[in-house]
Design an enzyme around this catalytic site. Sequence first.
Site, PDB file in Angstrom:
ATOM      1  N   ASN A 138       0.841  -1.194   0.000  1.00 26.83           N
ATOM      2  CA  ASN A 138       0.000   0.000   0.000  1.00 26.83           C
ATOM      3  C   ASN A 138       0.878   1.247   0.000  1.00 26.83           C
ATOM      4  O   ASN A 138       1.991   1.238   0.546  1.00 26.83           O
ATOM      5  CB  ASN A 138      -0.906   0.029   1.230  1.00 26.83           C
ATOM      6  CG  ASN A 138      -1.948  -1.072   1.189  1.00 26.83           C
ATOM      7  OD1 ASN A 138      -2.143  -1.707   0.151  1.00 26.83           O
ATOM      8  ND2 ASN A 138      -2.630  -1.299   2.292  1.00 26.83           N
ATOM      9  N   HIS A 189       6.380  -0.053  -2.224  1.00 24.74           N
ATOM     10  CA  HIS A 189       6.090   0.684  -3.458  1.00 24.74           C
ATOM     11  C   HIS A 189       6.099   2.191  -3.248  1.00 24.74           C
ATOM     12  O   HIS A 189       5.428   2.921  -3.980  1.00 24.74           O
ATOM     13  CB  HIS A 189       4.745   0.233  -4.029  1.00 24.74           C
ATOM     14  CG  HIS A 189       4.734  -1.202  -4.438  1.00 24.74           C
ATOM     15  ND1 HIS A 189       3.577  -1.902  -4.723  1.00 24.74           N
ATOM     16  CD2 HIS A 189       5.743  -2.095  -4.615  1.00 24.74           C
ATOM     17  CE1 HIS A 189       3.867  -3.147  -5.046  1.00 24.74           C
ATOM     18  NE2 HIS A 189       5.184  -3.284  -4.981  1.00 24.74           N
ATOM     19  N   CYS A 221      11.433  21.854  -8.517  1.00 22.57           N
ATOM     20  CA  CYS A 221      12.186  21.531  -7.299  1.00 22.57           C
ATOM     21  C   CYS A 221      12.746  22.808  -6.667  1.00 22.57           C
ATOM     22  O   CYS A 221      13.500  23.549  -7.324  1.00 22.57           O
ATOM     23  CB  CYS A 221      13.327  20.570  -7.639  1.00 22.57           C
ATOM     24  SG  CYS A 221      14.469  20.282  -6.275  1.00 22.57           S
ATOM     25  N   GLY A 285      -3.939 -10.239   1.702  1.00 21.70           N
ATOM     26  CA  GLY A 285      -4.598  -9.351   0.758  1.00 21.70           C
ATOM     27  C   GLY A 285      -3.887  -9.092  -0.555  1.00 21.70           C
ATOM     28  O   GLY A 285      -4.362  -8.313  -1.370  1.00 21.70           O
ATOM     29  N   ASN A 343      -6.536 -14.341   2.178  1.00 21.39           N
ATOM     30  CA  ASN A 343      -7.094 -13.609   1.043  1.00 21.39           C
ATOM     31  C   ASN A 343      -8.347 -14.339   0.558  1.00 21.39           C
ATOM     32  O   ASN A 343      -8.541 -15.526   0.849  1.00 21.39           O
ATOM     33  CB  ASN A 343      -6.084 -13.507  -0.094  1.00 21.39           C
ATOM     34  CG  ASN A 343      -6.366 -12.345  -1.035  1.00 21.39           C
ATOM     35  OD1 ASN A 343      -7.145 -11.440  -0.712  1.00 21.39           O
ATOM     36  ND2 ASN A 343      -5.757 -12.373  -2.198  1.00 21.39           N
ATOM     37  N   ASP A 345      -9.060 -15.050  -2.590  1.00 24.38           N
ATOM     38  CA  ASP A 345      -8.689 -15.958  -3.676  1.00 24.38           C
ATOM     39  C   ASP A 345      -7.259 -16.443  -3.504  1.00 24.38           C
ATOM     40  O   ASP A 345      -6.394 -15.711  -3.012  1.00 24.38           O
ATOM     41  CB  ASP A 345      -8.832 -15.259  -5.032  1.00 24.38           C
ATOM     42  CG  ASP A 345     -10.244 -14.752  -5.281  1.00 24.38           C
ATOM     43  OD1 ASP A 345     -11.181 -15.572  -5.201  1.00 24.38           O
ATOM     44  OD2 ASP A 345     -10.411 -13.540  -5.554  1.00 24.38           O
TER      45      ASP A 345
END
Length: 369
Positions: A138, A189, A221, A285, A343, A345
């Site tokens: 996330n 991430h 910047c 998840g 999860n 699936d």
Amino acid sequence: MTLFLPLEDSPPVSSIPSFVIRPSEPDIQLAKVVKTILKARRIVVICAGISVKAGIPDFRSSEGLFQTLKRDNPKDALSSGKDLFDASVFNTEHKTALFCQMISRLSDLSQAAQPTPFHRLLRSLDDHRRLLRVYTQNIDAIEEKSGLSFGVPEFEGKRGKPRNSTFSEVGDPGPSTAANRTPRCIPLHGTLQQVHCQICTNSFPLNEYLPSLASGVPPECPECTSMEHTRQLVGKRARGVGKLRPSVVLYNEAHKDGEGVGDIVQKDLIGSKGRSGADLLLVVGTSLRVPGTKRMVREFSKAVHSRGSSSKESSPGGDEQAPQQQQQQSSQQQQPLKAIYLNLDFPVPTRDWEGVFDAWLQGDAQTFA
């Protein structure tokens, strides 16, 4: 073999992989999973999608970002919303503008969101010194709102000017000073908290640049701007001013803090400075489609299984004349649970995950929490 343990109100599954077995007493096995988590001392959690209940869309579901972005931008010929999470978004001004506006909306959602029951479970495990690390896919940083320390520390082997750190020293009760220097939650991430310059790489708080992002214009910047002004004053030639971009990791680009993340993963796998590595893996998840996350899960599964069981569960003796299948099932149900997948699936292709997980908790993370 992997135990199949559907949670209450979970949707039925039409088929399960051949190596996934339905135990004769699923409630007992589910209680064993809970007991295992509560007794573990160095849990590693690898998760995604745990913020959906907080109002943050996931990526891959039918109502996730990849589908809704494609639907909401019919004139842009997106094959999928995934196109806006590819490094190629910076190749055209139009896609860059769409990307900046999308990030602005996600940032607004993230700032308004509150921790879910699963976030609070993570904090509780941390408070009881059961949690070694959370690796999250996330980008909303809600884990920090729940009280977990968050970010990627400076890589020890890195040379040169230190960059701005996103690490907040909050809620990291590990006994060793080494642990206290490492955030409890590592964003795999990137996050919506920061932007960084594409030229000088300096980082800045994203919320200071929300108006510019919302208008679809990447901000300039300030560090580069200041440097250019100084160079002009002393008569040196211009080098150019970089644009700020959100510090989220896109497809087809490297993580700017990848060395730091890799260093922490390695230490959590094998242990460091007198502390053992992970003793329980909980994967939550995530569809496990991203190659790097897929490798991490497989490596952590090997590591926790190599350490054996910290405690042996007693179980009633079986009938010596039981059929071979029943004996195999009984043997599996008595095995220590070291790697658990939670999860709705099972990840595909299923053959890639044979022997990786000891139990599949089929259901929603919030229900389990």
